[in-house]
Design a protein around this motif. Structure first.
Motif, PDB file in Angstrom:
ATOM      1  N   SER B   4       0.834  -1.213   0.000  1.00  8.55           N
ATOM      2  CA  SER B   4       0.000   0.000   0.000  1.00  8.55           C
ATOM      3  C   SER B   4       0.864   1.258   0.000  1.00  8.55           C
ATOM      4  O   SER B   4       0.522   2.250  -0.629  1.00  8.55           O
ATOM      5  N   VAL B   5       2.030   1.180   0.682  1.00 11.37           N
ATOM      6  CA  VAL B   5       2.957   2.311   0.643  1.00 11.37           C
ATOM      7  C   VAL B   5       3.420   2.522  -0.788  1.00 11.37           C
ATOM      8  O   VAL B   5       3.465   3.628  -1.315  1.00 11.37           O
ATOM      9  N   ARG B   6       3.769   1.391  -1.428  1.00  5.77           N
ATOM     10  CA  ARG B   6       4.234   1.423  -2.796  1.00  5.77           C
ATOM     11  C   ARG B   6       3.177   2.024  -3.721  1.00  5.77           C
ATOM     12  O   ARG B   6       3.480   2.815  -4.613  1.00  5.77           O
ATOM     13  N   LYS B   7       1.970   1.648  -3.470  1.00  3.94           N
ATOM     14  CA  LYS B   7       0.864   2.128  -4.295  1.00  3.94           C
ATOM     15  C   LYS B   7       0.675   3.629  -4.112  1.00  3.94           C
ATOM     16  O   LYS B   7       0.491   4.381  -5.075  1.00  3.94           O
ATOM     17  N   LEU B   8       0.773   4.049  -2.849  1.00  2.00           N
ATOM     18  CA  LEU B   8       0.600   5.474  -2.558  1.00  2.00           C
ATOM     19  C   LEU B   8       1.707   6.295  -3.218  1.00  2.00           C
ATOM     20  O   LEU B   8       1.458   7.323  -3.827  1.00  2.00           O
ATOM     21  N   LEU B   9       2.959   5.780  -3.107  1.00  2.00           N
ATOM     22  CA  LEU B   9       4.101   6.533  -3.628  1.00  2.00           C
ATOM     23  C   LEU B   9       4.036   6.709  -5.141  1.00  2.00           C
ATOM     24  O   LEU B   9       4.560   7.668  -5.677  1.00  2.00           O
ATOM     25  N   SER B  10       3.409   5.723  -5.814  1.00  4.66           N
ATOM     26  CA  SER B  10       3.364   5.864  -7.269  1.00  4.66           C
ATOM     27  C   SER B  10       2.010   6.408  -7.744  1.00  4.66           C
ATOM     28  O   SER B  10       1.758   6.482  -8.934  1.00  4.66           O
ATOM     29  N   ASN B  11       1.179   6.802  -6.785  1.00  6.19           N
ATOM     30  CA  ASN B  11      -0.119   7.373  -7.150  1.00  6.19           C
ATOM     31  C   ASN B  11       0.064   8.774  -7.737  1.00  6.19           C
ATOM     32  O   ASN B  11       0.663   9.642  -7.107  1.00  6.19           O
ATOM     33  N   PRO B  12      -0.439   8.988  -8.971  1.00  7.87           N
ATOM     34  CA  PRO B  12      -0.222  10.299  -9.608  1.00  7.87           C
ATOM     35  C   PRO B  12      -0.799  11.458  -8.800  1.00  7.87           C
ATOM     36  O   PRO B  12      -0.209  12.547  -8.768  1.00  7.87           O
ATOM     37  N   VAL B  13      -1.955  11.242  -8.142  1.00  3.47           N
ATOM     38  CA  VAL B  13      -2.553  12.332  -7.361  1.00  3.47           C
ATOM     39  C   VAL B  13      -1.614  12.720  -6.223  1.00  3.47           C
ATOM     40  O   VAL B  13      -1.372  13.908  -5.967  1.00  3.47           O
ATOM     41  N   PHE B  14      -1.046  11.688  -5.578  1.00  3.42           N
ATOM     42  CA  PHE B  14      -0.111  11.940  -4.478  1.00  3.42           C
ATOM     43  C   PHE B  14       1.103  12.713  -4.979  1.00  3.42           C
ATOM     44  O   PHE B  14       1.547  13.684  -4.363  1.00  3.42           O
ATOM     45  N   ILE B  15       1.607  12.295  -6.167  1.00  5.69           N
ATOM     46  CA  ILE B  15       2.804  12.959  -6.712  1.00  5.69           C
ATOM     47  C   ILE B  15       2.495  14.406  -7.089  1.00  5.69           C
ATOM     48  O   ILE B  15       3.271  15.321  -6.799  1.00  5.69           O
ATOM     49  N   LEU B  16       1.313  14.616  -7.692  1.00  9.83           N
ATOM     50  CA  LEU B  16       0.930  15.982  -8.060  1.00  9.83           C
ATOM     51  C   LEU B  16       0.796  16.861  -6.823  1.00  9.83           C
ATOM     52  O   LEU B  16       1.201  18.022  -6.822  1.00  9.83           O
TER      53      LEU B  16
END
Lengths: 287, 442
Positions: B4-16
């Motif tokens: 889930s951490v991995r998923k969050l880190l590569s989530n475009p919304v999170f990155i934006l």
């Protein structure tokens, strides 16, 4: 008075020659003159003040009026010389050009000239120069566009060495002759003031303005907008020595001026002068 | 948990969101942000560490496969035609943009030119030799040149491949790889096949390292972007507003064109052509290093847009190295800016000269990054006899911002070129990462 003293001495000396060996004469003559004081200092001593010639316009950080009184490198030096002589200093600021300042000394209207005067051969014919107290390299301020179009990508050093364009200088300044000697292929164009030289350079009427490194670097300090159009090139092996001009027949005064310069000042260069200039501008701005 | 951490880190919304926060932080706390910048520097160093081995293996394999494959010849032709042609098209579009918005718009105004002059002064006080020059009237002693007499070719001809590798001179490495790869294809026998196989393992290991590094991107992204934002002064940006506007607008137009090309070639929507390449784009924006983007771009083109692996692995690294679309755009607009600032009227033949020399300067800037690539504009201005030193000082002052757009045009443009030259992979089994497929099978 001087002539009479000399005559008496000569007669006396001839009497001595008759009696003693010649070397004793050599010792007696200076002893006799010191009693009356060196003739070139007598006028200053009786007057009680040293007359220093300076141009009528200000020239920071060398000399400029701030808060009603004159200050700068040249003013400090003049004060030091007057102090060494034990007299007051008086500034004569009636000369309009640098050549006029030199002429004042030549004609005996002033004792010395401390006015950012450049040592040149033609001036050295009529006045005596002290040890330089500021040494500046020569500087050319090029119009960038003219430079790029005329140098056509050539090596800039080669281009400057064989420079064959137009050079703007202040009329009747040391830079006319300097320019002719150092850039024999170039056409030297004289302008009445430095401001006119700069305007002609910015508009491209002349390719470069020629003066000392300090004045050239000062342009972009004073007018930052010119650094878009102008580019400074320093010439390392052409130097301009700023010195005090003294009357040609005043050896004692010249010796004292040299002594003051050598004892109290380190020869300044363009970096020092620019730094002092920035400080003087900064204090001016705070008023 | 890890997943889930991995998923969050590569989530475009999170990155934006991180991107937005870091811009805000950079504007609000410039001092603190510039102290964070070294963290970003270390991250870029780690990326660069793995790029050279990746480039070495990828390009050598790519060239060797092209040389060995009879069908490979068509790539050679496509590359030789497409690269110069695409750079010319970019140059023409950039020139067109200069006609719509003059890049030196208001520079003749008193206050603006004073502000620009102050920038030039500041740059030259900073100890750079751009504006300080000392010459001697006495002829200096002639310094013997060390053999090489065409400075422009110096950058292309490698004399020692290990020196090029140790100095990170990627252009020379790429040229070595092309020659070496072609020779490798000529070596028959099982020995060469096993060498290929070994190199492929090295390559996929490199890709794996880059994948790990990508995971920590959002964390370092904050340091990189806020540090970069802090570096851009509002003053220079305002004084050079027309120049910046033309650069940014042209980059946006080119970006749209590239997106449409990719969408058409990949048979997806234009939005998907952007979204599917998001990791590449984010990396380009944050690192401003085109080389760092190559492996990620290649992976996204293969795995998400399903381009043929063989073609992508060949065209993407090669193009990013020598087909410098972003730089061509930059040089054209920069040169027009200089001519307008100095009031020089350009003739039609001079415009043609700008296009030709900008493409040449684009090739010459291969492998150059940051300030060095800005200085390459002198190739164009020298040909037109325009003064360049003051302008370079101005360009460097706004480069922290412009560099982002230059890198995006370069990387995304090469994704578009790759999409044009490479067929889609029909076999879904080849879409996924070879490494992962191998793991799944065993």
């Amino acid at each position: 008075m001087f002539g009479m003293l000399k005559r008496t001495l000569t007669i006396g000396a001839m009497l001595f020659v008759a009696l003693f060996a010649t070397f004793t004469v050599a010792q007696t003559v200076p002893d006799a003159t010191t009693l009356a004081g060196p003739p070139d200092l007598l006028g200053i001593a009786t007057r009680g003040k040293l007359i220093v010639a300076m141009t009528s316009f200000d020239n920071a950080p060398f000399y400029s009026v701030k808060d009603g009184h004159l200050e700068g490198i040249d003013v400090e030096l003049s004060n030091d010389i007057a102090e060494a002589l034990g007299v007051e200093v008086e500034f004569d600021r009636s000369a309009e050009t640098f050549n006029d300042v030199v002429a004042k000394v030549k004609n005996g209207e002033a004792d010395i000239a401390v006015s950012k005067i450049s040592r040149t051969n033609s001036r050295a014919l009529v006045v005596a120069f002290s040890t330089p107290y500021v040494r500046l390299k020569n500087g050319l301020m090029f119009n960038r566009l003219n430079l790029a179009q005329k140098s056509q990508g050539k090596d800039l050093g080669d281009y400057v060495r064989n420079f064959d364009g137009n050079i703007g200088v202040i009329a009747k300044s040391a830079w006319v002759i300097n320019g002719q000697q150092r850039f024999p292929k170039a056409k030297i164009i004289e302008f009445k003031t430095w401001a006119e030289v700069l305007d002609a350079t910015i508009s491209g009427e002349v390719d470069a303005a020629y003066r000392d490194e300090f004045e050239v670097r000062r342009i972009t300090e004073d007018f930052p907008e010119t650094s878009i159009n102008l580019r400074a090139v320093t010439i390392a092996d052409a130097r301009d020595s700023i010195a005090v001009a003294v009357q040609w027949n005043a050896p004692r005064l010249l010796a004292i001026v040299n002594q003051v310069i050598e004892d109290r000042m380190i020869a300044l260069d363009a970096d020092d002068v620019i730094e002092m200039y920035r400080e003087s501008i900064a204090t001016e701005g705070s008023h | 948990m890890w997943k889930s951490v991995r998923k969050l880190l590569s989530n475009p919304v999170f990155i934006l969101a991180t991107l937005g926060a870091s811009i805000f932080f950079g504007v609000k706390f410039p001092e603190l942000s510039s102290r964070l910048e070294p963290i970003g520097g270390y991250y870029i160093s780690f990326l660069k560490m793995i790029i050279l081995p990746y480039l070495f293996t990828t390009i050598t394999i790519g060239i060797a496969s092209v040389a060995a494959d009879p069908a490979g010849a068509r790539y050679t032709w496509r590359i030789m035609v497409t690269y110069p042609l695409s750079m010319i098209v970019v140059a023409v579009i950039s020139l067109g943009a200069c006609f719509i918005v003059p890049p030196a718009g208001n520079t003749s105004d008193g206050p603006t030119i004073a502000a620009l002059g102050a920038i030039v002064n500041k740059e030259s006080h900073g100890g750079s030799s751009i504006n300080k020059l000392e010459v001697t009237l006495a002829k200096p002693e002639v310094v013997e040149s060390k053999g090489a007499s065409y400075p422009i070719l110096d950058r292309f001809v490698p004399s020692n491949v290990f020196e090029a590798l140790s100095q990170g001179d990627s252009l020379k490495v790429v040229i070595f790889c092309i020659i070496f790869g072609a020779a490798l294809a000529d070596q028959g026998g099982s020995g060469s096949l096993s060498l290929f196989a070994n190199m492929k393992i090295v390559q996929s290991a490199c890709v794996e390292v880059i994948r790990w590094l990508n995971l920590v991107l959002p964390i370092t992204l904050f340091a990189m972007v806020s540090g970069q934002v802090a570096k851009v002064g509002a003053g220079p940006l305002l004084s050079l507003a027309p120049f910046v506007t033309v650069q940014v607008l042209t980059a946006c137009v080119l970006f749209l064109i590239f997106a449409l090309i990719i969408a058409r070639a990949a048979r997806v929507s234009p939005i998907a052509a952007v979204v599917q390449l998001r990791e590449t784009l984010i990396l380009a924006i944050t690192t401003r290093s085109s080389f760092a983007c190559i492996p990620v771009a290649a992976r996204e083109l293969i795995e998400k847009l399903h381009f043929n692996r063989f073609g992508t692995d060949l065209v993407m690294p090669l193009g990013t190295t020598i087909c410098r679309l972003g730089h061509v755009q930059y040089f054209v607009i920069g040169t027009v800016f200089i001519s307008q600032m100095y009031g020089v009227e350009l003739s039609l033949s001079q415009y043609v000269l700008i296009i030709i020399t900008s493409v040449a300067a684009g090739f010459a800037s291969s492998g150059a990054t940051g300030a060095l690539s800005v200085v390459m504009i002198s190739i164009v201005t020298d040909a037109l006899h325009l003064p360049v030193e003051a302008a370079i000082a101005l360009f460097i002052a706004v480069d922290p911002l412009i560099e982002v757009f230059r890198t995006v045009v370069l990387v995304y443009g090469n994704c578009a070129l790759t999409a044009m030259m490479t067929p889609l992979e029909e076999d879904p089994a080849l879409w996924a990462n070879e490494h992962e497929t191998a793991r799944a099978v065993s």
